[in-house]
Scaffold this motif. Structure first.
Motif, PDB file in Angstrom:
ATOM      1  N   GLY A  22     -38.379 -57.744   8.622  1.00 15.93           N
ATOM      2  CA  GLY A  22     -37.242 -58.288   9.360  1.00 15.93           C
ATOM      3  C   GLY A  22     -36.539 -59.445   8.675  1.00 15.93           C
ATOM      4  N   ASN A 101     -25.703 -52.606  12.432  1.00 14.90           N
ATOM      5  CA  ASN A 101     -26.631 -51.539  12.808  1.00 14.90           C
ATOM      6  C   ASN A 101     -26.361 -50.271  12.006  1.00 14.90           C
ATOM      7  N   GLU A 116     -24.899 -58.924  12.773  1.00 19.18           N
ATOM      8  CA  GLU A 116     -26.269 -58.429  12.741  1.00 19.18           C
ATOM      9  C   GLU A 116     -27.212 -59.435  13.403  1.00 19.18           C
ATOM     10  N   ARG A 120     -29.516 -58.849  16.998  1.00 21.21           N
ATOM     11  CA  ARG A 120     -30.958 -59.076  17.181  1.00 21.21           C
ATOM     12  C   ARG A 120     -31.283 -59.558  18.591  1.00 21.21           C
ATOM     13  N   ASN A 121     -30.317 -60.179  19.225  1.00 21.50           N
ATOM     14  CA  ASN A 121     -30.540 -60.700  20.572  1.00 21.50           C
ATOM     15  C   ASN A 121     -30.141 -59.714  21.665  1.00 21.50           C
ATOM     16  N   ARG A 223     -38.705 -53.845  15.938  1.00 21.01           N
ATOM     17  CA  ARG A 223     -37.410 -54.316  16.463  1.00 21.01           C
ATOM     18  C   ARG A 223     -36.466 -54.735  15.339  1.00 21.01           C
ATOM     19  N   HIS A 224     -36.975 -55.420  14.301  1.00 17.92           N
ATOM     20  CA  HIS A 224     -36.089 -56.020  13.311  1.00 17.92           C
ATOM     21  C   HIS A 224     -36.264 -55.492  11.885  1.00 17.92           C
TER      22      HIS A 224
END
Length: 386
Positions: A22, A101, A116, A120-121, A223-224
């Protein structure tokens, strides 16, 4: 001499990459040259491209999703509304200002980097709300869906969900021909996995008046984290310039050291399996290769977009007749080890459809078609087996 591809962009830009853990780091410094060329500076080397680097070609919008991007970006960036009218400068303008993305692990410029970071949030869709969310997304895209099947494109959208992570979601109206084929894509990929050919993870289900195929993105880790990738179209255009067949591409890449012997064999099996299930949509964007974090090729990506496309709607509400498959040897040649594995997978595939063991309802006409196609596949491969 440098050029400015868009009034909002500087002629020098930074490309970043997201690592598997990430973390984000610079990948390359890019300069846009007069005449349309691109100069790339990395810690390893400096390379001049006549047009865009292959990773920028790959990252540029295409297909159904790309057309939605073009429509959304047209007003904000003063770009053509039709993706067919985009030039390299238009692609640069999008990537370095609104690209987020994207497939693979690259980020283009500081504006896209900020997007980007904001992404992430973004909250993920809960498992309980997933089906409702997918129905809402399909409904929102409904108007854009009509007439979108040219070239075998399937309506789809991206999502981040609690249980499956980053996904691409294909959808079709219940009762349509494509609603019958999406579950078969799920079966085809699970069948390939059964014989040892890596394939994307999928789920298929219905909700509202749609059928959904959820495909987990193999260029995402958690997730990242992200994994670099390139379509074989971008690779072939840059290094070979042929775009002929998957088997010939496999041979070129094995000779060049881009694929191992086993990986080239897997690609041949994909081509042979496609012949035995009627997958006629074997263009070079439907196969990809993964990239290591140092930029080197890291093998063939998991299989995706493998289904009996000879039966897909061709637009205008026209569905092809459900005639049996007519496989051909093509450039695969008489390779017993390849056809043996492909035949094993095809047998499992058509048998699952015939016996309604797909895990999703299969129509009587497709079960009958599966019976005829299983016989056709077995007859065809008999002389090619050890």
């Amino acid at each position: 001499m440098l050029r400015t591809p868009h009034p909002t962009l500087r002629p020098r830009q930074t490309v970043y990459r997201i690592l598997s853990n990430g973390a984000i780091e610079p990948f390359a410094e890019i300069e846009f040259l007069a005449g349309g060329g691109t100069l790339e500076r990395t810690t390893r080397e400096t390379v001049r491209y006549d047009g865009l680097p292959p990773y920028m070609v790959f990252s540029s919008p295409t297909g159904f999703l790309g057309r939605q991007v073009a429509r959304n970006a047209a007003a904000a960036l003063h770009l053509p509304e039709s993706l067919q009218d985009w030039s390299d400068d238009h692609r640069i303008a999008y990537l370095f200002s609104r690209g987020v993305n994207l497939s693979g692990n690259l980020i283009y410029g500081e504006a896209s980097l900020q997007r980007e970071m904001d992404f992430r949030n973004a909250p993920s869709v809960s498992s309980a709300e997933k089906r409702q969310h997918y129905v809402a997304m399909a409904t929102e895209l409904r108007d854009a869906t009509y007439g979108s099947s040219a070239g075998g494109e399937q309506p789809k959208f991206l999502s981040l969900v609690e249980d499956s992570g980053h996904v691409i979601v294909k959808f079709a109206k219940a009762g349509s021909r494509m609603a019958s084929l999406l579950p078969l894509e799920h079966v085809a990929l699970r069948t390939l996995e059964h014989i040892g050919v890596p394939a994307a993870k999928t789920q298929v289900f219905s909700a509202g008046d749609h059928v959904f195929l959820e495909v987990q993105r193999f260029d995402r880790l958690g997730r990242h984290g992200r994994v670099g990738m390139l379509s074989c179209g971008a690779i072939d255009d840059e290094y070979f310039g042929s775009r002929d067949t998957w088997s010939e591409f496999a041979a070129r890449c094995e000779k060049a050291g881009y694929l191992t012997r086993d990986e080239a064999h897997h690609l041949n099996v994909l081509a042979a399996f496609s012949e035995l299930i009627g997958n006629t949509d074997r263009h070079f964007e439907n196969i990809s290769m993964l990239l290591a974090e140092n930029g080197d090729f890291a093998g063939l990506a998991p299989a995706y977009d493998i289904l009996p496309m000879r039966y897909a709607s061709i637009g205008g509400g026209v569905d092809p007749a459900l005639h049996p498959i007519t496989p051909r040897v093509g450039t695969i040649g008489a390779k017993p080890a390849v056809w043996q594995r492909a035949a094993q997978a095809a047998h499992l595939f058509w048998q699952s459809v015939q016996q309604d063991a797909v895990g999703f309802p299969v129509s009587a006409e497709f079960r009958e078609l599966a019976h005829r196609n299983l016989a056709a596949a077995q007859t065809f491969v008999a002389p090619l087996l050890p």
